[in-house]
Design a protein around this motif. Structure first.
Motif, mmCIF file in Angstrom:
data_model
loop_
_atom_site.group_PDB
_atom_site.id
_atom_site.type_symbol
_atom_site.label_atom_id
_atom_site.label_comp_id
_atom_site.label_asym_id
_atom_site.label_seq_id
_atom_site.Cartn_x
_atom_site.Cartn_y
_atom_site.Cartn_z
ATOM 1 N N GLY A 209 13.319 62.658 54.225
ATOM 2 C CA GLY A 209 12.564 61.407 54.200
ATOM 3 C C GLY A 209 12.275 60.891 55.594
ATOM 4 N N ASN A 212 9.607 62.974 57.370
ATOM 5 C CA ASN A 212 8.289 62.668 56.811
ATOM 6 C C ASN A 212 7.761 61.338 57.350
ATOM 7 O OD1 ASN A 212 7.912 64.982 55.278
ATOM 8 N ND2 ASN A 212 8.850 64.112 53.446
ATOM 9 N N GLY A 248 6.558 65.955 50.378
ATOM 10 C CA GLY A 248 7.606 65.487 49.480
ATOM 11 C C GLY A 248 8.446 66.605 48.891
ATOM 12 N N ASN A 281 9.214 59.049 48.747
ATOM 13 C CA ASN A 281 8.967 60.467 48.465
ATOM 14 C C ASN A 281 7.850 60.638 47.439
ATOM 15 O OD1 ASN A 281 9.794 63.361 48.745
ATOM 16 N ND2 ASN A 281 10.264 63.113 46.571
ATOM 17 N N GLN A 284 4.730 60.219 49.238
ATOM 18 C CA GLN A 284 4.468 61.372 50.103
ATOM 19 C C GLN A 284 3.814 62.518 49.319
ATOM 20 O OE1 GLN A 284 5.054 60.936 53.256
ATOM 21 N NE2 GLN A 284 4.777 62.953 54.152
#
Length: 425
Positions: A209, A212, A248, A281, A284
């Motif tokens: 996470g 990202n 993700g 997520n 994402q």
């Protein structure tokens, strides 16, 4: 040793096969009330098809007589009982323990691989009869879909959550064939082992996470995230693992474990850190579509979009919680024409998104590119890393690449004339 394995989880089939290959007679069952054949169980169980090579191992041990799909009564008489049940099958786990107690008068070891939640194995322990020398252990599985069998037989770490010295000795003996490359053996309490499982997955999810989030920020600041990752990975306090930005994470068990840990933190600490991570997520997962939407300035209706990769990760046919589910659903809702490819997951995916006027599936990755207005890459399968760029340019109507896994080189793609969008690049 006679071993009974209950449940349809990947760890159950993997452990059953591995134990059978080293001389144990393993009874595999899904129901305590009725017998099911191998064909019945395999037909109803996509795990055996999703995991590369696993069905071949199962059939080999079945034909050798080491894997038995017999009566539940025979399974209940085995001195080693393994629970590899789905997280929502806790009541079935209780029923199995009760049935074993009713059936057997001998010493018993129960190994629980199931992720029911913190304290669940202690609850099952209360159903055992200590006067009969019965004990239960929780062993957190450390399997990765796509390489599960190798993970099991070449384990680097073994965690046994059990308070019985006698049971620990027997479990270590049972695992001896798979301990030759073992680097760490931990004997802990049951609740500690359960907590450890959640804690490890939570930490991995936090790394994913965070990277990202950094990648998304790098996009806005015109910074190449690959350069940042190189610097971060060179720091020995951080290392290089789980620092690959993308669209993700997915997978049923990984996500479920994080959800369990999120509930524990929320209930006991009022912490929302993992809840927030799970929410981000999900956002994402649709990032590749948002990049497509922005490139075409919201005009995506009737455009042909090629999609490479439908499984949640390479080397598996599983699509559970895969980013592709969200992306394809959104593309369909926006009126796009989808041309999809995946080396293994097409059958599973087509069950949820059948072929129709909007979506088609192709056996060759390049066939999915014909007249495409863009290519979206969602899974980092090996065959996608170094395609024939000249052929891609000839096939595609517009050379737009949205790389949700950063598998291609941005400068190289642009030198060929592609319009390239990565994650943080």
């Amino acid at each position: 040793m006679k071993i009974a394995v209950w449940g349809n989880e990947l760890i159950g089939w993997t452990a059953a096969t591995a134990f059978a290959e080293f001389g144990n007679q393993v009874h595999v069952n899904q129901d305590i009330n009725r017998q099911q054949s191998l064909s019945e169980q395999s037909d109803a169980n996509t795990i055996l098809f999703n995991e590369p090579g696993l069905l071949t191992h199962v059939k080999a041990q079945y034909h050798q007589g080491n894997l038995v799909f017999g009566s539940p009564a025979d399974a209940l008489n085995c001195p080693v009982q393994i629970l590899a049940l789905n997280p929502d099958q806790f009541e079935l786990a209780k029923d199995i323990i009760r049935a074993v107690n009713h059936q057997t008068q001998q010493q018993l070891i129960v190994i629980n691989y199931s992720t029911f939640g913190l304290g669940a194995t202690d609850q099952l322990a209360e159903l055992l009869d200590s006067n009969k020398q019965q004990a239960i252990a929780y062993i957190p599985d450390q399997l990765s879909e796509g390489t599960a069998y190798d993970n099991f037989i070449k384990a680097k770490t073994l965690v046994i959550g059990c308070q019985s010295n006698e049971a620990n000795t027997q479990i270590k003996a049972l695992y001896k064939p798979f301990s030759r490359q073992l680097e760490q053996l931990l004997i802990v309490k049951r609740r500690e082992a359960e907590f450890m499982k959640f804690a490890v997955n939570g930490m991995l999810a936090l790394r994913l996470g965070y990277i990202n989030e950094l990648a998304n920020l790098a996009d806005q600041l015109s910074i190449d995230i690959d350069t940042i990752i190189s610097g971060m990975g060179s720091d020995p306090r951080i290392g290089k693992h789980y620092l690959s930005p993308g669209c993700g994470f997915g997978g049923a068990h990984f996500s479920k474990s994080i959800q369990n840990m999120a509930e524990l933190l929320s209930t006991n600490r009022n912490s929302i850190i993992l809840n927030t991570l799970l929410e981000e997520n999900e956002k994402q997962k649709v990032l590749p579509f948002r990049k497509l939407w922005q490139h075409y300035k919201t005009d995506v209706k009737h455009r042909k979009i090629a999609v490479w990769g439908l499984s949640f990760k390479p080397n598996t046919a599983s699509i559970q919680n895969a980013p592709s589910l969200q992306v394809i659903k959104t593309l369909l809702a926006q009126g796009c024409q989808i041309q999809a490819h995946d080396p293994q997951a097409i059958l599973n995916f087509s069950r949820q998104f059948p072929v129709n006027g909007q979506i088609a599936y192709y056996d060759k990755a390049t066939d999915a590119l014909k007249d495409a207005d863009a290519l979206i890459i969602l899974t980092e399968w090996n065959e996608y890393w170094s395609p024939d760029y000249y052929e891609m340019l000839e096939l595609m109507k517009s050379p737009v690449i949205i790389d949700g896994r950063n598998i291609m080189d941005k400068e190289l793609m642009e030198s060929f004339g592609f319009i390239y969008y990565g994650i943080g690049r």
